[in-house]
Write a protein that holds these residues in place. Structure first.
Motif, PDB file in Angstrom:
ATOM      1  N   SER A   1       0.833  -1.195   0.000  1.00 36.10           N
ATOM      2  CA  SER A   1       0.000   0.000   0.000  1.00 36.10           C
ATOM      3  C   SER A   1       0.866   1.243   0.000  1.00 36.10           C
ATOM      4  O   SER A   1       1.960   1.264   0.545  1.00 36.10           O
ATOM      5  N   GLY A   2       0.393   2.279  -0.631  1.00 33.16           N
ATOM      6  CA  GLY A   2       1.139   3.534  -0.690  1.00 33.16           C
ATOM      7  C   GLY A   2       0.190   4.704  -0.806  1.00 33.16           C
ATOM      8  O   GLY A   2      -1.011   4.550  -1.030  1.00 33.16           O
ATOM      9  N   GLY A   3       0.719   5.907  -0.661  1.00 34.63           N
ATOM     10  CA  GLY A   3      -0.104   7.089  -0.747  1.00 34.63           C
ATOM     11  C   GLY A   3      -0.503   7.387  -2.179  1.00 34.63           C
ATOM     12  O   GLY A   3      -0.016   6.790  -3.131  1.00 34.63           O
ATOM     13  N   LYS A   4      -1.439   8.323  -2.334  1.00 40.95           N
ATOM     14  CA  LYS A   4      -1.867   8.722  -3.668  1.00 40.95           C
ATOM     15  C   LYS A   4      -0.752   9.467  -4.373  1.00 40.95           C
ATOM     16  O   LYS A   4       0.045  10.161  -3.755  1.00 40.95           O
ATOM     17  N   SER A   5      -0.748   9.324  -5.702  1.00 38.14           N
ATOM     18  CA  SER A   5       0.252  10.031  -6.488  1.00 38.14           C
ATOM     19  C   SER A   5      -0.138  11.505  -6.602  1.00 38.14           C
ATOM     20  O   SER A   5      -1.258  11.912  -6.266  1.00 38.14           O
ATOM     21  N   PHE A   6       0.809  12.309  -7.105  1.00 38.38           N
ATOM     22  CA  PHE A   6       0.583  13.742  -7.281  1.00 38.38           C
ATOM     23  C   PHE A   6      -0.631  13.996  -8.173  1.00 38.38           C
ATOM     24  O   PHE A   6      -1.511  14.805  -7.855  1.00 38.38           O
ATOM     25  N   GLN A   7      -0.703  13.284  -9.314  1.00 36.51           N
ATOM     26  CA  GLN A   7      -1.823  13.476 -10.236  1.00 36.51           C
ATOM     27  C   GLN A   7      -3.150  13.026  -9.628  1.00 36.51           C
ATOM     28  O   GLN A   7      -4.190  13.666  -9.821  1.00 36.51           O
ATOM     29  N   GLU A   8      -3.123  11.920  -8.867  1.00 34.51           N
ATOM     30  CA  GLU A   8      -4.368  11.422  -8.260  1.00 34.51           C
ATOM     31  C   GLU A   8      -4.927  12.409  -7.244  1.00 34.51           C
ATOM     32  O   GLU A   8      -6.148  12.596  -7.144  1.00 34.51           O
TER      33      GLU A   8
ATOM     34  N   TYR B   1      -6.626  15.217 -18.512  1.00 32.05           N
ATOM     35  CA  TYR B   1      -5.508  15.098 -19.457  1.00 32.05           C
ATOM     36  C   TYR B   1      -4.443  16.148 -19.166  1.00 32.05           C
ATOM     37  O   TYR B   1      -3.246  15.859 -19.247  1.00 32.05           O
ATOM     38  N   LEU B   2      -4.881  17.365 -18.832  1.00 26.16           N
ATOM     39  CA  LEU B   2      -3.929  18.423 -18.492  1.00 26.16           C
ATOM     40  C   LEU B   2      -3.132  18.058 -17.241  1.00 26.16           C
ATOM     41  O   LEU B   2      -1.914  18.266 -17.175  1.00 26.16           O
ATOM     42  N   ILE B   3      -3.826  17.505 -16.239  1.00 22.51           N
ATOM     43  CA  ILE B   3      -3.144  17.106 -15.001  1.00 22.51           C
ATOM     44  C   ILE B   3      -2.127  16.004 -15.289  1.00 22.51           C
ATOM     45  O   ILE B   3      -1.017  16.000 -14.746  1.00 22.51           O
ATOM     46  N   GLY B   4      -2.491  15.079 -16.173  1.00 22.78           N
ATOM     47  CA  GLY B   4      -1.562  14.019 -16.535  1.00 22.78           C
ATOM     48  C   GLY B   4      -0.351  14.515 -17.305  1.00 22.78           C
ATOM     49  O   GLY B   4       0.673  13.831 -17.371  1.00 22.78           O
ATOM     50  N   SER B   5      -0.448  15.731 -17.871  1.00 23.77           N
ATOM     51  CA  SER B   5       0.666  16.305 -18.631  1.00 23.77           C
ATOM     52  C   SER B   5       1.604  17.117 -17.764  1.00 23.77           C
ATOM     53  O   SER B   5       2.628  17.602 -18.260  1.00 23.77           O
ATOM     54  N   LEU B   6       1.283  17.289 -16.472  1.00 24.57           N
ATOM     55  CA  LEU B   6       2.150  18.064 -15.586  1.00 24.57           C
ATOM     56  C   LEU B   6       3.409  17.270 -15.252  1.00 24.57           C
ATOM     57  O   LEU B   6       3.376  16.045 -15.138  1.00 24.57           O
TER      58      LEU B   6
END
Length: 482
Positions: A107-114, A135-140
Protein backbone atom coordinates in the motif's frame (compact mmCIF):
# COMPACT_ATOMS: atom_id res chain seq x y z
CA UNK A 1 44.58 -17.45 -44.10
CA UNK A 2 44.38 -21.15 -43.26
CA UNK A 3 42.52 -22.29 -40.18
CA UNK A 4 44.42 -24.33 -37.61
CA UNK A 5 43.91 -25.70 -34.13
CA UNK A 6 46.30 -25.10 -31.28
CA UNK A 7 46.50 -26.11 -27.62
CA UNK A 8 47.55 -23.62 -25.00
CA UNK A 9 47.61 -23.35 -21.24
CA UNK A 10 46.72 -20.20 -19.36
CA UNK A 11 45.90 -19.22 -15.81
CA UNK A 12 42.73 -17.31 -15.02
CA UNK A 13 41.47 -15.82 -11.81
CA UNK A 14 37.79 -16.38 -11.20
CA UNK A 15 35.73 -15.36 -8.20
CA UNK A 16 34.21 -18.17 -6.20
CA UNK A 17 30.49 -18.01 -5.33
CA UNK A 18 31.42 -17.09 -1.75
CA UNK A 19 33.60 -14.20 -2.94
CA UNK A 20 30.80 -12.92 -5.16
CA UNK A 21 28.40 -13.15 -2.23
CA UNK A 22 30.82 -11.24 -0.01
CA UNK A 23 31.27 -8.47 -2.60
CA UNK A 24 27.50 -8.04 -2.78
CA UNK A 25 27.14 -8.01 1.01
CA UNK A 26 29.92 -5.43 1.44
CA UNK A 27 28.06 -2.73 -0.46
CA UNK A 28 24.75 -3.39 1.31
CA UNK A 29 23.91 -0.77 3.99
CA UNK A 30 22.74 -1.80 7.44
CA UNK A 31 19.02 -1.35 6.77
CA UNK A 32 19.15 -3.57 3.68
CA UNK A 33 21.35 -6.13 5.45
CA UNK A 34 18.47 -6.92 7.81
CA UNK A 35 16.23 -7.66 4.84
CA UNK A 36 18.95 -9.70 3.14
CA UNK A 37 19.41 -11.88 6.24
CA UNK A 38 15.66 -12.37 6.64
CA UNK A 39 15.47 -13.39 3.00
CA UNK A 40 18.25 -15.94 3.48
CA UNK A 41 16.57 -17.30 6.62
CA UNK A 42 13.35 -17.81 4.68
CA UNK A 43 14.90 -19.68 1.74
CA UNK A 44 17.42 -21.73 3.74
CA UNK A 45 15.94 -23.83 6.58
CA UNK A 46 19.45 -24.95 7.60
CA UNK A 47 20.22 -21.41 8.73
CA UNK A 48 18.80 -19.89 11.89
CA UNK A 49 19.36 -16.99 14.24
CA UNK A 50 21.17 -17.50 17.52
CA UNK A 51 24.57 -18.08 19.01
CA UNK A 52 26.43 -21.36 18.85
CA UNK A 53 26.74 -22.96 22.30
CA UNK A 54 30.29 -23.43 23.54
CA UNK A 55 29.50 -27.05 24.44
CA UNK A 56 28.86 -27.75 20.80
CA UNK A 57 32.41 -26.94 19.71
CA UNK A 58 33.43 -30.60 19.91
CA UNK A 59 30.22 -31.68 18.17
CA UNK A 60 30.91 -29.14 15.43
CA UNK A 61 34.36 -30.64 14.78
CA UNK A 62 32.86 -34.13 14.80
CA UNK A 63 30.19 -32.96 12.36
CA UNK A 64 32.79 -31.56 9.98
CA UNK A 65 34.73 -34.84 10.11
CA UNK A 66 31.55 -36.81 9.44
CA UNK A 67 30.70 -34.48 6.59
CA UNK A 68 34.07 -35.25 5.03
CA UNK A 69 33.47 -38.98 5.46
CA UNK A 70 30.03 -38.65 3.91
CA UNK A 71 31.51 -36.97 0.89
CA UNK A 72 33.89 -39.92 0.45
CA UNK A 73 31.15 -42.47 1.08
CA UNK A 74 28.46 -40.90 -1.07
CA UNK A 75 29.34 -39.92 -4.63
CA UNK A 76 26.25 -37.99 -5.68
CA UNK A 77 27.11 -38.08 -9.36
CA UNK A 78 27.53 -41.85 -9.21
CA UNK A 79 24.23 -42.35 -7.43
CA UNK A 80 22.35 -40.13 -9.87
CA UNK A 81 23.90 -41.71 -12.98
CA UNK A 82 23.29 -45.35 -11.86
CA UNK A 83 19.60 -44.78 -11.30
CA UNK A 84 17.51 -46.18 -14.16
CA UNK A 85 14.50 -44.03 -13.41
CA UNK A 86 14.75 -40.60 -15.04
CA UNK A 87 14.58 -37.64 -12.69
CA UNK A 88 11.64 -35.97 -14.42
CA UNK A 89 9.33 -38.80 -13.31
CA UNK A 90 9.85 -37.88 -9.67
CA UNK A 91 9.30 -34.15 -10.19
CA UNK A 92 5.99 -32.75 -9.03
CA UNK A 93 4.28 -29.68 -10.44
CA UNK A 94 1.31 -28.35 -8.50
CA UNK A 95 0.58 -25.56 -10.97
CA UNK A 96 -1.43 -25.67 -14.14
CA UNK A 97 -1.00 -23.38 -17.10
CA UNK A 98 -4.22 -21.62 -16.12
CA UNK A 99 -3.00 -20.71 -12.62
CA UNK A 100 -2.38 -17.02 -12.07
CA UNK A 101 0.50 -15.56 -10.11
CA UNK A 102 -1.08 -13.54 -7.33
CA UNK A 103 0.84 -11.23 -5.05
CA UNK A 104 -0.17 -8.80 -2.35
CA UNK A 105 0.73 -5.27 -3.48
CA UNK A 106 2.26 -2.84 -1.02
CA UNK A 107 0.00 0.00 0.00
CA UNK A 108 1.14 3.53 -0.69
CA UNK A 109 -0.10 7.09 -0.75
CA UNK A 110 -1.87 8.72 -3.67
CA UNK A 111 0.25 10.03 -6.49
CA UNK A 112 0.58 13.74 -7.28
CA UNK A 113 -1.82 13.48 -10.24
CA UNK A 114 -4.37 11.42 -8.26
CA UNK A 115 -4.52 14.05 -5.51
CA UNK A 116 -5.20 16.76 -8.08
CA UNK A 117 -7.83 14.72 -9.97
CA UNK A 118 -9.69 14.06 -6.71
CA UNK A 119 -10.21 17.84 -6.38
CA UNK A 120 -11.92 18.15 -9.78
CA UNK A 121 -15.22 17.02 -8.23
CA UNK A 122 -15.38 20.38 -6.45
CA UNK A 123 -15.35 22.25 -9.77
CA UNK A 124 -18.39 22.89 -11.98
CA UNK A 125 -17.21 21.04 -15.04
CA UNK A 126 -19.15 18.90 -17.51
CA UNK A 127 -18.04 15.41 -18.49
CA UNK A 128 -15.92 16.52 -21.47
CA UNK A 129 -14.26 19.29 -19.47
CA UNK A 130 -13.36 16.78 -16.73
CA UNK A 131 -11.68 14.58 -19.35
CA UNK A 132 -9.72 17.57 -20.67
CA UNK A 133 -8.75 18.70 -17.15
CA UNK A 134 -7.63 15.16 -16.30
CA UNK A 135 -5.51 15.10 -19.46
CA UNK A 136 -3.93 18.42 -18.49
CA UNK A 137 -3.14 17.11 -15.00
CA UNK A 138 -1.56 14.02 -16.54
CA UNK A 139 0.67 16.31 -18.63
CA UNK A 140 2.15 18.06 -15.59
CA UNK A 141 5.76 17.30 -14.68
CA UNK A 142 6.96 16.32 -11.21
CA UNK A 143 7.35 19.97 -10.20
CA UNK A 144 3.71 20.74 -11.14
CA UNK A 145 4.45 22.66 -14.36
CA UNK A 146 2.72 22.31 -17.74
CA UNK A 147 5.65 22.47 -20.13
CA UNK A 148 3.77 21.35 -23.26
CA UNK A 149 2.24 23.91 -25.62
CA UNK A 150 -1.54 24.15 -25.61
CA UNK A 151 -1.54 23.79 -29.39
CA UNK A 152 0.12 20.37 -29.12
CA UNK A 153 -2.35 19.29 -26.41
CA UNK A 154 -5.27 20.32 -28.65
CA UNK A 155 -3.95 17.99 -31.35
CA UNK A 156 -3.41 15.15 -28.84
CA UNK A 157 -6.96 15.44 -27.56
CA UNK A 158 -8.31 15.27 -31.11
CA UNK A 159 -6.34 12.13 -31.99
CA UNK A 160 -6.31 10.21 -28.69
CA UNK A 161 -9.58 11.27 -27.02
CA UNK A 162 -11.60 12.28 -30.10
CA UNK A 163 -12.29 15.63 -28.42
CA UNK A 164 -12.33 18.72 -30.64
CA UNK A 165 -11.46 21.85 -28.72
CA UNK A 166 -9.60 25.14 -29.16
CA UNK A 167 -6.66 26.77 -27.43
CA UNK A 168 -8.99 29.35 -25.89
CA UNK A 169 -11.24 26.66 -24.39
CA UNK A 170 -8.17 24.77 -23.21
CA UNK A 171 -6.89 27.95 -21.55
CA UNK A 172 -10.16 28.31 -19.65
CA UNK A 173 -10.00 24.74 -18.35
CA UNK A 174 -6.33 25.24 -17.43
CA UNK A 175 -7.43 28.09 -15.16
CA UNK A 176 -9.61 25.58 -13.28
CA UNK A 177 -6.57 23.31 -12.87
CA UNK A 178 -4.53 26.27 -11.61
CA UNK A 179 -7.13 26.81 -8.87
CA UNK A 180 -6.37 23.39 -7.38
CA UNK A 181 -4.14 22.87 -4.36
CA UNK A 182 -1.27 23.32 -3.82
CA UNK A 183 -1.19 26.86 -5.25
CA UNK A 184 0.97 27.24 -8.34
CA UNK A 185 0.22 23.92 -10.06
CA UNK A 186 -0.51 24.10 -13.78
CA UNK A 187 1.83 27.06 -14.35
CA UNK A 188 3.75 27.19 -17.60
CA UNK A 189 6.83 28.90 -16.21
CA UNK A 190 8.31 30.07 -12.91
CA UNK A 191 6.88 33.58 -13.20
CA UNK A 192 3.32 32.32 -13.65
CA UNK A 193 3.81 29.83 -10.79
CA UNK A 194 4.86 32.57 -8.34
CA UNK A 195 2.09 34.94 -9.56
CA UNK A 196 -0.56 32.25 -8.98
CA UNK A 197 0.67 31.74 -5.43
CA UNK A 198 0.99 35.43 -4.58
CA UNK A 199 -2.40 36.20 -6.10
CA UNK A 200 -4.06 33.77 -3.65
CA UNK A 201 -2.34 35.47 -0.73
CA UNK A 202 -3.80 38.90 -1.52
CA UNK A 203 -5.85 40.11 1.42
CA UNK A 204 -5.49 43.85 1.11
CA UNK A 205 -1.92 43.79 2.42
CA UNK A 206 0.18 46.46 0.66
CA UNK A 207 3.40 44.43 0.94
CA UNK A 208 1.88 41.44 -0.84
CA UNK A 209 0.38 43.71 -3.48
CA UNK A 210 3.85 45.20 -4.08
CA UNK A 211 5.28 41.68 -4.35
CA UNK A 212 2.60 40.75 -6.92
CA UNK A 213 3.38 43.83 -9.04
CA UNK A 214 7.10 43.01 -8.93
CA UNK A 215 6.37 39.49 -10.21
CA UNK A 216 4.02 40.75 -12.91
CA UNK A 217 5.93 43.79 -14.21
CA UNK A 218 9.54 43.51 -13.05
CA UNK A 219 10.25 39.78 -12.91
CA UNK A 220 13.35 40.00 -15.11
CA UNK A 221 14.85 42.77 -12.95
CA UNK A 222 13.98 40.79 -9.82
CA UNK A 223 15.71 37.59 -11.01
CA UNK A 224 18.82 39.57 -11.97
CA UNK A 225 18.68 41.45 -8.64
CA UNK A 226 18.64 44.86 -10.32
CA UNK A 227 17.05 46.37 -7.24
CA UNK A 228 17.90 49.97 -8.10
CA UNK A 229 15.79 49.78 -11.28
CA UNK A 230 12.82 48.38 -9.31
CA UNK A 231 13.13 51.14 -6.68
CA UNK A 232 13.20 53.86 -9.32
CA UNK A 233 10.36 52.54 -11.49
CA UNK A 234 7.99 51.57 -8.68
CA UNK A 235 8.88 54.63 -6.56
CA UNK A 236 9.00 52.67 -3.32
CA UNK A 237 11.40 52.74 -0.41
CA UNK A 238 14.18 50.26 0.12
CA UNK A 239 12.40 48.92 3.21
CA UNK A 240 9.20 48.30 1.20
CA UNK A 241 11.20 46.43 -1.45
CA UNK A 242 12.92 44.36 1.22
CA UNK A 243 9.56 43.34 2.75
CA UNK A 244 8.15 42.45 -0.69
CA UNK A 245 11.16 40.32 -1.55
CA UNK A 246 10.77 38.54 1.79
CA UNK A 247 7.22 37.59 0.76
CA UNK A 248 8.38 36.34 -2.65
CA UNK A 249 11.18 34.11 -1.38
CA UNK A 250 8.68 32.35 0.89
CA UNK A 251 6.80 31.04 -2.18
CA UNK A 252 7.32 27.49 -3.47
CA UNK A 253 8.99 27.34 -6.91
CA UNK A 254 8.10 23.63 -7.22
CA UNK A 255 4.55 23.20 -5.90
CA UNK A 256 4.33 19.63 -7.18
CA UNK A 257 7.30 18.61 -5.07
CA UNK A 258 5.40 18.96 -1.79
CA UNK A 259 2.69 16.50 -2.81
CA UNK A 260 5.12 14.15 -4.48
CA UNK A 261 7.38 13.94 -1.45
CA UNK A 262 4.41 13.30 0.84
CA UNK A 263 3.52 10.18 -1.15
CA UNK A 264 7.05 8.78 -0.81
CA UNK A 265 8.53 6.99 2.16
CA UNK A 266 11.51 8.68 3.74
CA UNK A 267 14.73 6.72 3.83
CA UNK A 268 16.04 6.27 7.33
CA UNK A 269 19.78 6.51 7.83
CA UNK A 270 21.14 3.95 10.28
CA UNK A 271 24.81 4.44 11.24
CA UNK A 272 27.00 1.42 10.50
CA UNK A 273 29.70 2.58 12.94
CA UNK A 274 30.01 4.68 16.07
CA UNK A 275 33.15 6.57 17.05
CA UNK A 276 33.38 7.74 20.68
CA UNK A 277 36.10 9.98 22.10
CA UNK A 278 37.11 9.53 25.73
CA UNK A 279 40.12 11.28 27.27
CA UNK A 280 41.70 11.84 23.87
CA UNK A 281 41.27 8.20 22.81
CA UNK A 282 38.95 7.04 20.03
CA UNK A 283 36.82 3.91 20.33
CA UNK A 284 35.16 2.31 17.32
CA UNK A 285 32.12 0.06 17.57
CA UNK A 286 30.22 -1.71 14.81
CA UNK A 287 26.45 -1.56 14.68
CA UNK A 288 25.01 -4.80 16.07
CA UNK A 289 22.92 -5.24 12.95
CA UNK A 290 26.13 -5.63 10.98
CA UNK A 291 27.18 -8.55 13.15
CA UNK A 292 24.07 -10.73 13.58
CA UNK A 293 24.39 -14.06 15.36
CA UNK A 294 23.65 -16.88 12.92
CA UNK A 295 24.16 -20.62 13.27
CA UNK A 296 23.48 -23.87 11.45
CA UNK A 297 20.31 -25.72 12.38
CA UNK A 298 21.04 -28.74 14.61
CA UNK A 299 18.25 -30.73 13.04
CA UNK A 300 19.91 -30.58 9.64
CA UNK A 301 23.24 -31.65 11.16
CA UNK A 302 21.63 -34.73 12.69
CA UNK A 303 19.72 -35.44 9.50
CA UNK A 304 22.94 -35.55 7.50
CA UNK A 305 24.55 -37.75 10.16
CA UNK A 306 21.64 -40.20 10.01
CA UNK A 307 21.90 -40.41 6.23
CA UNK A 308 25.64 -41.02 6.51
CA UNK A 309 25.11 -43.91 8.96
CA UNK A 310 22.17 -45.39 7.06
CA UNK A 311 22.01 -48.34 4.71
CA UNK A 312 21.62 -48.23 0.95
CA UNK A 313 19.73 -45.13 -0.04
CA UNK A 314 16.58 -45.01 -2.08
CA UNK A 315 15.96 -42.45 -4.79
CA UNK A 316 14.01 -40.16 -2.47
CA UNK A 317 16.69 -40.49 0.21
CA UNK A 318 19.39 -39.44 -2.26
CA UNK A 319 17.41 -36.38 -3.25
CA UNK A 320 16.90 -35.50 0.41
CA UNK A 321 20.62 -35.97 1.05
CA UNK A 322 21.47 -33.68 -1.87
CA UNK A 323 19.04 -31.07 -0.56
CA UNK A 324 20.39 -31.23 3.01
CA UNK A 325 24.04 -30.99 1.96
CA UNK A 326 23.35 -28.06 -0.39
CA UNK A 327 21.48 -26.14 2.30
CA UNK A 328 24.15 -26.80 4.91
CA UNK A 329 26.87 -25.67 2.54
CA UNK A 330 24.91 -22.53 1.61
CA UNK A 331 24.32 -21.74 5.29
CA UNK A 332 28.00 -22.10 6.13
CA UNK A 333 28.92 -19.89 3.17
CA UNK A 334 26.48 -17.21 4.27
CA UNK A 335 27.71 -17.22 7.88
CA UNK A 336 31.31 -16.95 6.71
CA UNK A 337 30.40 -14.09 4.35
CA UNK A 338 28.68 -12.16 7.16
CA UNK A 339 31.70 -12.64 9.42
CA UNK A 340 34.07 -11.58 6.66
CA UNK A 341 31.89 -8.54 6.00
CA UNK A 342 32.08 -7.60 9.67
CA UNK A 343 35.87 -7.95 9.69
CA UNK A 344 36.31 -5.93 6.47
CA UNK A 345 34.02 -3.13 7.63
CA UNK A 346 35.72 -2.87 11.00
CA UNK A 347 39.29 -2.89 9.65
CA UNK A 348 38.45 -0.32 6.95
CA UNK A 349 36.71 2.05 9.35
CA UNK A 350 39.57 1.65 11.84
CA UNK A 351 42.01 2.77 9.14
CA UNK A 352 39.81 5.78 8.27
CA UNK A 353 39.45 6.71 11.95
CA UNK A 354 43.20 6.59 12.54
CA UNK A 355 43.94 8.46 9.31
CA UNK A 356 41.50 11.24 10.22
CA UNK A 357 42.12 11.10 13.98
CA UNK A 358 42.43 14.86 14.34
CA UNK A 359 38.99 15.38 12.81
CA UNK A 360 37.28 12.79 15.04
CA UNK A 361 38.85 14.48 18.07
CA UNK A 362 37.88 18.06 17.12
CA UNK A 363 35.08 17.87 14.54
CA UNK A 364 36.76 20.67 12.58
CA UNK A 365 36.52 20.17 8.79
CA UNK A 366 39.76 22.08 8.31
CA UNK A 367 41.65 19.29 10.10
CA UNK A 368 40.63 16.67 7.51
CA UNK A 369 43.68 15.24 5.77
CA UNK A 370 43.68 14.54 2.02
CA UNK A 371 42.57 10.93 1.67
CA UNK A 372 41.71 8.82 -1.34
CA UNK A 373 40.59 5.20 -1.67
CA UNK A 374 44.12 4.09 -2.50
CA UNK A 375 45.44 5.38 0.85
CA UNK A 376 43.06 3.20 2.86
CA UNK A 377 43.46 0.23 0.49
CA UNK A 378 47.21 0.20 1.13
CA UNK A 379 46.73 0.34 4.92
CA UNK A 380 44.27 -2.57 5.15
CA UNK A 381 45.87 -4.45 2.24
CA UNK A 382 42.66 -4.71 0.23
CA UNK A 383 41.72 -3.83 -3.33
CA UNK A 384 40.53 -0.30 -4.07
CA UNK A 385 37.21 -1.67 -5.38
CA UNK A 386 36.63 -3.34 -1.98
CA UNK A 387 37.22 -0.06 -0.15
CA UNK A 388 34.84 1.64 -2.57
CA UNK A 389 32.13 -0.93 -1.74
CA UNK A 390 32.66 -0.42 1.99
CA UNK A 391 32.45 3.39 1.69
CA UNK A 392 29.31 3.22 -0.44
CA UNK A 393 26.08 3.94 1.49
CA UNK A 394 27.78 3.55 4.88
CA UNK A 395 27.49 6.05 7.74
CA UNK A 396 29.38 6.68 10.96
CA UNK A 397 27.96 8.34 14.06
CA UNK A 398 30.25 10.76 15.89
CA UNK A 399 29.71 13.26 18.67
CA UNK A 400 29.66 15.95 15.95
CA UNK A 401 26.95 14.30 13.85
CA UNK A 402 26.33 11.38 11.50
CA UNK A 403 28.34 11.40 8.28
CA UNK A 404 28.69 9.31 5.15
CA UNK A 405 32.09 7.61 4.84
CA UNK A 406 32.53 9.45 1.54
CA UNK A 407 32.63 12.66 3.59
CA UNK A 408 36.15 11.80 4.74
CA UNK A 409 37.59 11.25 1.25
CA UNK A 410 38.97 14.25 -0.62
CA UNK A 411 41.71 15.25 -3.03
CA UNK A 412 44.79 17.22 -1.96
CA UNK A 413 46.11 20.70 -2.66
CA UNK A 414 49.55 22.19 -2.05
CA UNK A 415 49.94 25.44 -0.14
CA UNK A 416 52.67 28.00 -0.77
CA UNK A 417 54.72 26.31 1.94
CA UNK A 418 54.45 22.95 0.15
CA UNK A 419 52.07 21.44 2.73
CA UNK A 420 49.42 19.02 1.45
CA UNK A 421 45.91 20.02 2.52
CA UNK A 422 42.45 18.64 1.81
CA UNK A 423 40.16 20.33 -0.69
CA UNK A 424 37.50 20.11 2.02
CA UNK A 425 39.56 22.52 4.09
CA UNK A 426 39.52 25.01 1.20
CA UNK A 427 35.77 24.58 0.77
CA UNK A 428 35.24 25.24 4.47
CA UNK A 429 37.18 28.51 4.16
CA UNK A 430 35.04 29.45 1.14
CA UNK A 431 31.85 28.79 3.12
CA UNK A 432 33.05 30.95 6.00
CA UNK A 433 34.08 33.75 3.61
CA UNK A 434 30.65 33.76 1.93
CA UNK A 435 28.86 33.70 5.29
CA UNK A 436 30.86 36.69 6.54
CA UNK A 437 30.72 38.76 3.33
CA UNK A 438 28.82 42.02 2.94
CA UNK A 439 25.56 40.92 1.29
CA UNK A 440 25.18 44.32 -0.38
CA UNK A 441 28.50 43.72 -2.14
CA UNK A 442 29.10 39.94 -2.30
CA UNK A 443 32.57 38.60 -3.04
CA UNK A 444 33.17 37.62 -6.66
CA UNK A 445 35.09 34.48 -7.60
CA UNK A 446 38.13 36.63 -8.33
CA UNK A 447 38.00 38.21 -4.88
CA UNK A 448 37.51 34.81 -3.26
CA UNK A 449 40.58 33.51 -5.11
CA UNK A 450 42.55 36.53 -3.88
CA UNK A 451 41.38 35.91 -0.30
CA UNK A 452 42.50 32.27 -0.50
CA UNK A 453 45.85 33.32 -1.94
CA UNK A 454 46.38 35.62 1.06
CA UNK A 455 45.81 32.59 3.31
CA UNK A 456 48.44 30.59 1.40
CA UNK A 457 46.16 28.66 -0.99
CA UNK A 458 47.24 29.46 -4.54
CA UNK A 459 44.05 28.51 -6.42
CA UNK A 460 42.88 29.75 -9.82
CA UNK A 461 39.58 31.61 -10.18
CA UNK A 462 38.02 28.81 -12.26
CA UNK A 463 38.89 26.32 -9.48
CA UNK A 464 37.19 28.59 -6.95
CA UNK A 465 34.13 28.66 -9.22
CA UNK A 466 34.13 24.86 -9.36
CA UNK A 467 34.30 24.53 -5.56
CA UNK A 468 31.59 27.20 -5.18
CA UNK A 469 29.27 25.24 -7.48
CA UNK A 470 29.97 22.02 -5.58
CA UNK A 471 28.92 23.82 -2.39
CA UNK A 472 25.71 25.03 -4.12
CA UNK A 473 26.69 28.67 -3.59
CA UNK A 474 25.26 30.98 -6.31
CA UNK A 475 27.33 33.60 -8.09
CA UNK A 476 27.96 36.95 -6.37
CA UNK A 477 25.16 38.75 -8.27
CA UNK A 478 22.55 36.25 -7.02
CA UNK A 479 23.83 36.49 -3.43
CA UNK A 480 23.16 40.20 -3.30
CA UNK A 481 20.72 41.36 -0.63
CA UNK A 482 19.33 44.72 0.48
Amino acid sequence: MALKQTFSQKMEQKLSPQQIQLMKLLQVPTMELDQRIKQELEVNPALEEGKEETEDDFEQEEYEEELGEDEREFDLDEYMSDDDEPAYKTNISNKSKDDEEKSMPLSGGKSFQELLISQLNLKRLNEEEVVIATYLIGSLDDAGYLERDLEAIVDDLAFSQNIITTEADLEDILHYVQELDPPGVGARDLQECLILQMDRKQNGDITRYTALKILEDYFDEFTKKHYKKILQRMEISEEDLKDAIHEIIRLNPKPGGSLKSSSKSLQQVVPDFQVVEEDGKLTLTLNGRNAPELKINKGYKKMLKNYAEGAKLKKTDKEALTFVKSKLEAAKWFIDAIQQRQHTLFSTMTAIMNYQKEYFLTGDDTTLRPMILKDIAEIVDLDISTISRVANSKYVQTQYGTFSLKHFFSESLSTDSGEEVSTREVKQILLEAVDDENKRKPLTDEKLAKLLKEKGYNIARRTVAKYREQLNIPVARLRKEL
